[in-house]
Design a protein around this motif. Structure first.
Motif: not given
Length: 326
Positions: A220-245
């Motif tokens: 946060t002190s370095l200007g990173v929006r933590v919640a949005w980064v986590r949401l983006g990473a979870l969305a990416a992981a979900t899309l990749l895993a869902a398509a592979a499954t």
């Protein structure tokens, strides 16, 4: 330079594994015969067999790469070395959708399963995320607990359905182990758009996720929006895993084991971990599929069985390392 050489070496290993996947099958054949087929001079029957092995190899590589990348993201977001894509309910969501479609719509096996499995997996993760967010703040612990609860509920639903509906059981028992047998270019065409979106999101969030791993306050002190980064990473992981499954069924251990090897090779920089995970995941699944074809000739094992045997030692090693670290 060392990381570049590592990527080049992994590309060579993947190419060799893919070549073995095209040459080797349930029935033994000479390499020269396969070469004749590839150059248009071989036996017509063997040509059809080799022609089926090519999309199987490509789909296996894509599915393995997607599962490994999804596991890498999940472990980074949750800071849990034992996390894997199924933690968010991806596998059970897809399984529940498959069973429901088979029992109530009469859907059989084939590419139609892809259109059912992807929405099921995405819906399950959406429920997990909604419950986790409602339970408490920015911590990932409620998210993990919500994933366990949703997976347990969906697992009970799947068990109830397959015990009471024999038609659903017949289709589900082949799908749930995970297999690349019978996949076609159409399968890849159906899941590729979802995987590409997931991979694009991965590239976008990787730099921010690197910073988040230093701690929320530092990020946060370095200007990173933590919640949005986590949401983006979870969305990416979900899309990749869902398509592979959806493409190959719930294949275990690839998303758990590969990230451990990746971190041992390229430390903690996700910008390098992602390409290494893509190559290692693809190599592991294609190599496992080759073993599944040759280890029990003249019958064939499902690739999910082979990855389970190969991945078990990685899980035991991870558990021992976690205990030591604690």
């Amino acid at each position: 330079m060392r990381r570049g050489a590592l990527l080049l070496g992994l590309v060579v290993v993947l190419a060799c594994t893919a070549a073995l996947s095209v040459v080797l099958g349930v029935r033994a054949n000479e390499v020269s015969d396969v070469w004749d087929v590839l150059t248009g001079r071989g036996d017509e029957y063997l040509g059809r067999i080799v022609g089926a092995r090519v999309p199987r190899t490509v789909v296996g590589a894509v599915v393995g790469a997607a599962l490994a990348t999804a596991g890498l993201l999940i472990q980074a977001v949750t800071r849990n070395p034992l996390a894997e894509p199924g933690l968010l309910g991806v596998s059970m969501g897809a399984s529940a959708a498959i069973v429901t479609a088979t029992a109530f719509l009469g859907l059989g096996t084939g590419t139609a399963m892809v259109w059912v499995a992807i929405p099921g997996a995405l819906l399950a993760v959406a429920v997990v995320y909604a419950l986790g967010r409602r339970a408490g703040g920015e911590s990932v612990v409620p998210l993990i607990l919500a994933g366990a609860v949703v997976s347990a509920v969906l697992g009970a639903y799947v068990q109830a359905m397959i015990l009471t509906r024999p038609d659903a059981f017949d289709s589900y028992r082949f799908w749930v182990v995970g297999s690349l047998a019978g996949v076609r270019w159409e399968t890849l065409a159906m899941v590729a758009p979802v995987m590409l979106v997931g991979l694009l999101l991965t590239v976008l969030v990787a730099p921010g996720l690197n910073t988040v791993q230093l701690g929320d306050a530092v990020a946060t002190s370095l200007g990173v929006r933590v919640a949005w980064v986590r949401l983006g990473a979870l969305a990416a992981a979900t899309l990749l895993a869902a398509a592979a499954t959806a493409a190959a069924g719930p294949i275990v251990f690839v998303g758990l084991a590969v990230p451990h090897v990746v971190r041992a090779l390229v430390a903690s920089d996700l910008r390098w971990q992602v390409p290494v995970a893509l190559l290692l995941g693809a190599t592991l699944l294609v190599g496992s599929d080759v073993l599944a074809r040759v280890v029990a000739r003249p019958t064939e094992l499902m690739v999910g069985v082979v990855t389970a045997f190969l991945g078990a030692p990685f899980l035991l090693a991870a558990v021992r390392r976690t205990r030591v670290a604690a």
